[in-house]
Write an enzyme that holds these catalytic residues in place. Sequence first.
Site, PDB file in Angstrom:
ATOM      1  N   ASP A 172       0.631  -1.388   0.082  1.00 41.51           N
ATOM      2  CA  ASP A 172      -0.052  -0.039  -0.004  1.00 41.51           C
ATOM      3  C   ASP A 172       0.833   1.371   0.037  1.00 41.51           C
ATOM      4  O   ASP A 172       0.387   2.499  -0.098  1.00 41.51           O
ATOM      5  CB  ASP A 172      -0.968  -0.093   1.185  1.00 41.51           C
ATOM      6  CG  ASP A 172      -0.287  -0.121   2.512  1.00 41.51           C
ATOM      7  OD1 ASP A 172      -0.567  -0.975   3.450  1.00 41.51           O
ATOM      8  OD2 ASP A 172       1.105   0.340   2.708  1.00 41.51           O
TER       9      ASP A 172
ATOM     10  N   HIS B  97       6.405  -7.910  -1.150  1.00 42.27           N
ATOM     11  CA  HIS B  97       5.048  -8.521  -2.019  1.00 42.27           C
ATOM     12  C   HIS B  97       4.601  -7.818  -3.041  1.00 42.27           C
ATOM     13  O   HIS B  97       3.584  -7.667  -3.577  1.00 42.27           O
ATOM     14  CB  HIS B  97       4.030  -8.906  -1.037  1.00 42.27           C
ATOM     15  CG  HIS B  97       4.243 -10.116  -0.014  1.00 42.27           C
ATOM     16  ND1 HIS B  97       3.809 -10.318   1.025  1.00 42.27           N
ATOM     17  CD2 HIS B  97       5.256 -11.006  -0.259  1.00 42.27           C
ATOM     18  CE1 HIS B  97       4.121 -11.573   1.883  1.00 42.27           C
ATOM     19  NE2 HIS B  97       5.163 -11.772   1.011  1.00 42.27           N
TER      20      HIS B  97
ATOM     21  N   CYS C 117       8.093  -8.069 -25.430  1.00 43.17           N
ATOM     22  CA  CYS C 117       7.503  -6.710 -25.932  1.00 43.17           C
ATOM     23  C   CYS C 117       8.509  -5.650 -25.511  1.00 43.17           C
ATOM     24  O   CYS C 117       8.939  -5.546 -24.184  1.00 43.17           O
ATOM     25  CB  CYS C 117       6.156  -6.382 -25.194  1.00 43.17           C
ATOM     26  SG  CYS C 117       5.736  -4.872 -25.326  1.00 43.17           S
TER      27      CYS C 117
ATOM     28  N   CYS D  46      -1.331  -4.285 -22.821  1.00 38.98           N
ATOM     29  CA  CYS D  46      -0.240  -3.246 -23.036  1.00 38.98           C
ATOM     30  C   CYS D  46      -0.505  -2.678 -24.462  1.00 38.98           C
ATOM     31  O   CYS D  46      -0.951  -3.560 -25.488  1.00 38.98           O
ATOM     32  CB  CYS D  46       1.107  -4.196 -23.271  1.00 38.98           C
ATOM     33  SG  CYS D  46       2.477  -3.327 -24.013  1.00 38.98           S
TER      34      CYS D  46
HETATM   35  C1  BV8 Z   1       6.428 -18.741  -2.616  1.00 39.45           C
HETATM   36  C2  BV8 Z   1       0.193  -9.926  -2.021  1.00 39.45           C
HETATM   37  C3  BV8 Z   1       7.522 -20.340  -3.925  1.00 39.45           C
HETATM   38  C4  BV8 Z   1      -1.133 -10.254  -2.636  1.00 39.45           C
HETATM   39  C5  BV8 Z   1       0.543 -11.727  -0.821  1.00 39.45           C
HETATM   40  C6  BV8 Z   1       2.082 -24.564   2.837  1.00 39.45           C
HETATM   41  C7  BV8 Z   1       2.688 -24.104   4.045  1.00 39.45           C
HETATM   42  C8  BV8 Z   1       3.881 -23.143   4.093  1.00 39.45           C
HETATM   43  C9  BV8 Z   1       3.864 -22.219   2.881  1.00 39.45           C
HETATM   44  C10 BV8 Z   1       2.940 -22.388   2.035  1.00 39.45           C
HETATM   45  C11 BV8 Z   1       2.206 -23.540   1.639  1.00 39.45           C
HETATM   46  N1  BV8 Z   1       1.433 -23.612   0.630  1.00 39.45           N
HETATM   47  C12 BV8 Z   1       2.016 -22.563  -0.204  1.00 39.45           C
HETATM   48  C13 BV8 Z   1       3.005 -21.963   0.654  1.00 39.45           C
HETATM   49  C14 BV8 Z   1       3.549 -20.863   0.224  1.00 39.45           C
HETATM   50  C15 BV8 Z   1       2.538 -19.711   0.359  1.00 39.45           C
HETATM   51  C16 BV8 Z   1       2.114 -19.334   1.689  1.00 39.45           C
HETATM   52  O1  BV8 Z   1       2.898 -18.985   2.504  1.00 39.45           O
HETATM   53  N2  BV8 Z   1       0.979 -19.781   1.871  1.00 39.45           N
HETATM   54  C17 BV8 Z   1       0.334 -19.524   3.176  1.00 39.45           C
HETATM   55  C18 BV8 Z   1      -1.009 -19.061   3.152  1.00 39.45           C
HETATM   56  C19 BV8 Z   1       0.438 -21.038   3.849  1.00 39.45           C
HETATM   57  N3  BV8 Z   1       3.690 -18.443   0.034  1.00 39.45           N
HETATM   58  C20 BV8 Z   1       3.954 -18.198  -1.325  1.00 39.45           C
HETATM   59  O2  BV8 Z   1       2.800 -18.435  -1.984  1.00 39.45           O
HETATM   60  C21 BV8 Z   1       4.943 -17.338  -1.640  1.00 39.45           C
HETATM   61  N4  BV8 Z   1       5.580 -17.720  -2.620  1.00 39.45           N
HETATM   62  O3  BV8 Z   1       6.309 -19.449  -1.689  1.00 39.45           O
HETATM   63  O4  BV8 Z   1       6.711 -19.140  -3.935  1.00 39.45           O
HETATM   64  C22 BV8 Z   1       8.178 -20.396  -5.239  1.00 39.45           C
HETATM   65  C23 BV8 Z   1       9.509 -20.664  -5.384  1.00 39.45           C
HETATM   66  C24 BV8 Z   1      10.005 -20.632  -6.843  1.00 39.45           C
HETATM   67  C25 BV8 Z   1       9.136 -20.654  -7.882  1.00 39.45           C
HETATM   68  C26 BV8 Z   1       7.710 -20.693  -7.812  1.00 39.45           C
HETATM   69  C27 BV8 Z   1       7.096 -20.538  -6.424  1.00 39.45           C
HETATM   70  C28 BV8 Z   1       4.186 -15.858  -2.013  1.00 39.45           C
HETATM   71  C29 BV8 Z   1       3.556 -15.334  -0.678  1.00 39.45           C
HETATM   72  C30 BV8 Z   1       3.001 -13.815  -1.039  1.00 39.45           C
HETATM   73  C31 BV8 Z   1       1.514 -13.700  -1.298  1.00 39.45           C
HETATM   74  N5  BV8 Z   1       1.208 -12.600  -1.474  1.00 39.45           N
HETATM   75  N6  BV8 Z   1       0.180 -10.466  -0.791  1.00 39.45           N
HETATM   76  C32 BV8 Z   1      -2.091  -9.206  -2.060  1.00 39.45           C
HETATM   77  O5  BV8 Z   1      -1.776  -8.723  -0.916  1.00 39.45           O
HETATM   78  O6  BV8 Z   1      -3.142  -9.193  -2.587  1.00 39.45           O
HETATM   79  S1  BV8 Z   1       0.556 -12.374   1.003  1.00 39.45           S
HETATM   80  C33 BV8 Z   1      -0.655 -11.665   1.965  1.00 39.45           C
HETATM   81  O7  BV8 Z   1      -0.539 -12.354   3.235  1.00 39.45           O
HETATM   82  C34 BV8 Z   1      -0.478 -10.068   2.273  1.00 39.45           C
HETATM   83  O8  BV8 Z   1       0.753  -9.353   1.659  1.00 39.45           O
HETATM   84  C35 BV8 Z   1      -0.607 -10.032   3.715  1.00 39.45           C
HETATM   85  O9  BV8 Z   1       0.325  -9.066   3.965  1.00 39.45           O
HETATM   86  C36 BV8 Z   1       0.428 -11.200   3.888  1.00 39.45           C
HETATM   87  C37 BV8 Z   1       0.534 -11.812   5.189  1.00 39.45           C
HETATM   88  O10 BV8 Z   1      -0.480 -11.606   6.057  1.00 39.45           O
HETATM   89  P1  BV8 Z   1      -0.246 -10.488   7.165  1.00 39.45           P
HETATM   90  O11 BV8 Z   1       0.123  -9.371   6.852  1.00 39.45           O
HETATM   91  O12 BV8 Z   1       0.325 -11.148   8.374  1.00 39.45           O
HETATM   92  O13 BV8 Z   1      -1.805 -10.333   7.411  1.00 39.45           O
HETATM   93  P2  BV8 Z   1      -2.822 -11.045   8.432  1.00 39.45           P
HETATM   94  O14 BV8 Z   1      -4.137 -10.508   8.083  1.00 39.45           O
HETATM   95  O15 BV8 Z   1      -2.604 -12.510   8.123  1.00 39.45           O
HETATM   96  O16 BV8 Z   1      -2.586 -10.591   9.883  1.00 39.45           O
HETATM   97  C38 BV8 Z   1      -2.622  -9.361  10.390  1.00 39.45           C
HETATM   98  C39 BV8 Z   1      -2.156  -9.035  11.555  1.00 39.45           C
HETATM   99  O17 BV8 Z   1      -2.282  -7.913  12.227  1.00 39.45           O
HETATM  100  C40 BV8 Z   1      -2.897 -10.130  12.584  1.00 39.45           C
HETATM  101  O18 BV8 Z   1      -1.951 -10.788  13.510  1.00 39.45           O
HETATM  102  C41 BV8 Z   1      -3.462  -9.041  13.615  1.00 39.45           C
HETATM  103  O19 BV8 Z   1      -3.569  -9.471  14.970  1.00 39.45           O
HETATM  104  C42 BV8 Z   1      -2.857  -7.854  13.545  1.00 39.45           C
HETATM  105  N7  BV8 Z   1      -3.553  -6.638  13.573  1.00 39.45           N
HETATM  106  C43 BV8 Z   1      -4.836  -6.311  13.350  1.00 39.45           C
HETATM  107  N8  BV8 Z   1      -5.025  -5.005  13.492  1.00 39.45           N
HETATM  108  C44 BV8 Z   1      -3.677  -4.369  13.947  1.00 39.45           C
HETATM  109  C45 BV8 Z   1      -2.768  -5.604  14.143  1.00 39.45           C
HETATM  110  N9  BV8 Z   1      -1.436  -5.367  14.456  1.00 39.45           N
HETATM  111  C46 BV8 Z   1      -1.152  -4.100  14.652  1.00 39.45           C
HETATM  112  N10 BV8 Z   1      -1.957  -2.931  14.759  1.00 39.45           N
HETATM  113  C47 BV8 Z   1      -3.156  -3.139  14.479  1.00 39.45           C
HETATM  114  N11 BV8 Z   1      -4.173  -2.155  14.336  1.00 39.45           N
END
Ligand code: BV8
Length: 281
Positions: A103, A118, A143, A177
């Site tokens: 953001d 990300h 391209c 594009c």
């Molecule tokens: C990859 C962009 C390999 C999109 C995002 C099984 C096990 C382990 C891993 C995996 C698995 N299966 C797949 C995977 C890998 C996967 C993954 O981790 N999946 C998870 C769901 C299990 N990861 C991937 O795919 C990554 N790539 O591994 O590639 C590879 C290598 C070579 C070739 C090919 C492939 C890519 C991961 C990136 C995904 N994209 N974002 C979009 O945003 O639209 S990630 C997405 O989740 C967001 O970016 C977000 O930021 C991120 C993480 O979540 P959080 O930021 O932690 O947000 P969340 O809501 O979960 O938590 C918020 C927290 O804030 C809470 O704790 C809450 O209590 C707290 N909170 C609330 N209010 C407040 C606060 N804290 C402070 N103040 C407040 N006011």
Amino acid sequence: MIAPELQERLRAVKHCVVFTGAGMSAESGIPTFRDRAQGLWAKVDPAEVATPYAFRKNPQFVWDWHVHLADAVRRARPNDGHAAVARLQQFIPRVTVITQNIDNLHQAAGSRNVIELHGNLMRLKAFVDVDELFNGDASPLICRLCNGYAVSDELDRYAGPEDLAAIELKAGSVPRCPACGALLRPDVVWFGEPLHPGMLEDAFLAAETCDALICIGTSLEVEPAASLPWRAINRGALVIEVNPVPTPLSLAANARLAGGAGEVLPHFVSSVWGSPGRRSL
Ligand code: BV8
């Protein structure tokens, strides 16, 4: 709050990593990742829609989901937590912000050294369908404008970078594009996509060489980003967590500030390093 001896140690920090997730921007009105599926998207699992496979299957659906998010991001302003993170630069010689957020709010608050693990929702890039690529034997035409794999060569030979930059993530059909017709998509890392290798390497190095890591607003559920605080702990860095609810890191951190980023960070920075405007560098 923070014990006096820990405050002393924090004041001696030379390199601090600030690692943030969606909770960092919650008080700016951007839904956290787990809350993202709200309202009309209530039935959509972001991990299902933010993927290249979903985009290939239904580009318009995935585009519209990101437009919904982009509208919230455009309305958002940095909160007091972002401002407090930026203020750390006044007191600590080196601050590296590593964010999972897309953001741009850390930069908008004045943080200078930001690694966007990300990507950034306000940037677009060509959609490259890797499966299609490896199926076909024809070597794809790259391209000259979008660096994507051209759908056709030179739809508009006079299209330039400004024509591409003028295309926005907004409601409507998925843009292409102007030079080659490749579909455009948000420049964010989707699930199943690798993070930018250089960026990830920089993030790992920062986490492994910093004196302190402040982990703010992340559930630590998404890899490889979630490994960063553990890398800092393994190297003996101080780790402070800011989150209203406990996470897997909470018991291992040196301290946990239970509360919202915008609520607790300004007081944390002032109580350890001093009030806004007091410079010590
Ligand atoms: C990859 C962009 C390999 C999109 C995002 C099984 C096990 C382990 C891993 C995996 C698995 N299966 C797949 C995977 C890998 C996967 C993954 O981790 N999946 C998870 C769901 C299990 N990861 C991937 O795919 C990554 N790539 O591994 O590639 C590879 C290598 C070579 C070739 C090919 C492939 C890519 C991961 C990136 C995904 N994209 N974002 C979009 O945003 O639209 S990630 C997405 O989740 C967001 O970016 C977000 O930021 C991120 C993480 O979540 P959080 O930021 O932690 O947000 P969340 O809501 O979960 O938590 C918020 C927290 O804030 C809470 O704790 C809450 O209590 C707290 N909170 C609330 N209010 C407040 C606060 N804290 C402070 N103040 C407040 N006011």
